[in-house]
Design a protein around this motif. Structure first.
Motif, PDB file in Angstrom:
ATOM      1  N   LYS A   1       0.826  -1.210   0.000  1.00  0.00           N
ATOM      2  CA  LYS A   1       0.000   0.000   0.000  1.00  0.00           C
ATOM      3  C   LYS A   1       0.858   1.256   0.000  1.00  0.00           C
ATOM      4  O   LYS A   1       0.525   2.261  -0.638  1.00  0.00           O
ATOM      5  CB  LYS A   1      -0.924  -0.011   1.220  1.00  0.00           C
ATOM      6  N   THR A   2       1.965   1.192   0.719  1.00  0.00           N
ATOM      7  CA  THR A   2       2.867   2.340   0.830  1.00  0.00           C
ATOM      8  C   THR A   2       4.036   2.268  -0.154  1.00  0.00           C
ATOM      9  O   THR A   2       4.900   3.149  -0.150  1.00  0.00           O
ATOM     10  CB  THR A   2       3.439   2.425   2.256  1.00  0.00           C
ATOM     11  N   SER A   3       4.069   1.216  -0.972  1.00  0.00           N
ATOM     12  CA  SER A   3       5.132   0.984  -1.958  1.00  0.00           C
ATOM     13  C   SER A   3       6.499   0.752  -1.322  1.00  0.00           C
ATOM     14  O   SER A   3       7.529   0.816  -2.003  1.00  0.00           O
ATOM     15  CB  SER A   3       5.227   2.152  -2.958  1.00  0.00           C
TER      16      SER A   3
ATOM     17  N   VAL B   1       2.565  10.567  -4.237  1.00  0.00           N
ATOM     18  CA  VAL B   1       1.583   9.475  -4.289  1.00  0.00           C
ATOM     19  C   VAL B   1       2.080   8.220  -3.572  1.00  0.00           C
ATOM     20  O   VAL B   1       1.388   7.205  -3.545  1.00  0.00           O
ATOM     21  CB  VAL B   1       1.236   9.117  -5.749  1.00  0.00           C
ATOM     22  N   LEU B   2       3.284   8.299  -2.993  1.00  0.00           N
ATOM     23  CA  LEU B   2       3.910   7.112  -2.413  1.00  0.00           C
ATOM     24  C   LEU B   2       3.111   6.516  -1.267  1.00  0.00           C
ATOM     25  O   LEU B   2       2.860   5.315  -1.208  1.00  0.00           O
ATOM     26  CB  LEU B   2       5.326   7.440  -1.943  1.00  0.00           C
ATOM     27  N   VAL B   3       2.692   7.371  -0.324  1.00  0.00           N
ATOM     28  CA  VAL B   3       2.043   6.884   0.896  1.00  0.00           C
ATOM     29  C   VAL B   3       0.525   6.961   0.755  1.00  0.00           C
ATOM     30  O   VAL B   3      -0.041   8.003   0.435  1.00  0.00           O
ATOM     31  CB  VAL B   3       2.470   7.704   2.130  1.00  0.00           C
TER      32      VAL B   3
ATOM     33  N   SER C   1      -1.570   5.553  -1.421  1.00  0.00           N
ATOM     34  CA  SER C   1      -2.214   5.599  -2.718  1.00  0.00           C
ATOM     35  C   SER C   1      -3.314   4.566  -2.813  1.00  0.00           C
ATOM     36  O   SER C   1      -3.118   3.395  -2.523  1.00  0.00           O
ATOM     37  CB  SER C   1      -1.175   5.324  -3.824  1.00  0.00           C
ATOM     38  N   LYS C   2      -4.497   5.006  -3.230  1.00  0.00           N
ATOM     39  CA  LYS C   2      -5.624   4.083  -3.336  1.00  0.00           C
ATOM     40  C   LYS C   2      -5.471   3.135  -4.506  1.00  0.00           C
ATOM     41  O   LYS C   2      -6.170   2.135  -4.603  1.00  0.00           O
ATOM     42  CB  LYS C   2      -6.943   4.869  -3.495  1.00  0.00           C
ATOM     43  N   ASP C   3      -4.510   3.433  -5.406  1.00  0.00           N
ATOM     44  CA  ASP C   3      -4.305   2.601  -6.580  1.00  0.00           C
ATOM     45  C   ASP C   3      -3.247   1.537  -6.377  1.00  0.00           C
ATOM     46  O   ASP C   3      -2.978   0.757  -7.283  1.00  0.00           O
ATOM     47  CB  ASP C   3      -3.913   3.474  -7.784  1.00  0.00           C
ATOM     48  N   ALA C   4      -2.613   1.507  -5.202  1.00  0.00           N
ATOM     49  CA  ALA C   4      -1.559   0.523  -4.960  1.00  0.00           C
ATOM     50  C   ALA C   4      -2.143  -0.710  -4.296  1.00  0.00           C
ATOM     51  O   ALA C   4      -2.762  -0.636  -3.250  1.00  0.00           O
ATOM     52  CB  ALA C   4      -0.471   1.140  -4.070  1.00  0.00           C
ATOM     53  N   PHE C   5      -1.908  -1.868  -4.959  1.00  0.00           N
ATOM     54  CA  PHE C   5      -2.307  -3.142  -4.351  1.00  0.00           C
ATOM     55  C   PHE C   5      -1.531  -4.277  -4.983  1.00  0.00           C
ATOM     56  O   PHE C   5      -0.853  -4.081  -5.972  1.00  0.00           O
ATOM     57  CB  PHE C   5      -3.812  -3.383  -4.455  1.00  0.00           C
TER      58      PHE C   5
END
Length: 232
Positions: free
Chosen positions: A134-136, A224-226, A228-232
């Protein structure tokens, strides 16, 4: 490799005594300078990042081991780099140890269009894995790939061999560039952007890339690193 903007926009000037297109040579020289400066930025950025982030690496490694002591801290996966050359990309392990074996059972649940597999509620992901994805933070070990020259700080997403097998000749244009930790895809919606759109973003980057563009993408990545709703 796609020509730089300087090449496209330069005025055509022929020098008969030299026997070559002067604007083309100027564009090639400008591209060489850019590639040299890009590599210097990659070396400096990855070296400093690896040193500064050592304590964070240790904390993440401990948390991964506490939840799944039988697995490794780092996940090494074959990816396709520049000009189709394969390399091992490193990430923090965010899935169960046998995640690759379980993929075939989930392939029909892919939530991203095109030659990629993404699944929001992937059952293979561990609890700490959900957080670092989620946080990359799971991507941080790729700084080692950048330091080795296999990746760059900015560039196209490194593809999996099984994805490249289904590429069209048009799609393969994105392989002309060295892959990056971040790029236009990552800062333009990431997993909400389909494969075809990702290819177009990569080709746009190939046409417009410069040191200023790279630096802008890096700063946009931090934004957008922390969370981000698009990270999964």
């Amino acid at each position: 490799m796609s020509p730089s903007p300087q090449t496209k926009e330069a005025e055509i000037v022929m020098d008969p005594s030299l026997g070559y297109n002067a604007s083309t040579m100027a564009g090639q020289n400008a591209d060489k300078v850019y590639l040299f400066m890009k590599r210097m930025l990659d070396l400096l950025g990855s070296f400093i990042g690896l040193i500064i982030l050592c304590p964070l690496f240790a904390v993440i490694g401990i948390l991964i081991k506490i939840e799944a002591p039988q697995g490794s801290v780092f996940f090494r996966q074959v990816r396709v780099g520049q000009n189709g050359k394969e390399f091992h990309m490193y990430k923090f392990r965010s899935m169960v140890a046998n995640a690759e074996d379980l993929l075939e059972q989930l392939i029909d649940q892919n939530e991203v269009n095109g030659n990629m597999f993404k699944m929001k509620n992937d059952p293979r992901i561990t609890r700490i894995g959900k957080f670092i994805r989620k946080t990359s933070l799971d991507e941080l070990p790729q700084l080692w790939n950048v330091f080795r020259g296999e990746m760059s700080l900015v560039g196209p997403r490194p593809a999996l061999p099984r994805e490249v097998e289904n590429y069209t000749s048009y799609d393969r244009q994105r392989l002309q560039l060295i892959p990056g930790c971040t790029g236009l895809w990552q800062v333009s919606g990431r997993n909400s952007v389909g494969f075809e759109e990702m290819v177009e973003l990569d080709l746009t980057y190939a046409r417009e890339r410069s040191m200023m563009v790279d630096i802008k993408i890096i700063f946009r990545t931090f934004k957008v690193l922390v969370g981000s709703k698009d990270a999964f």
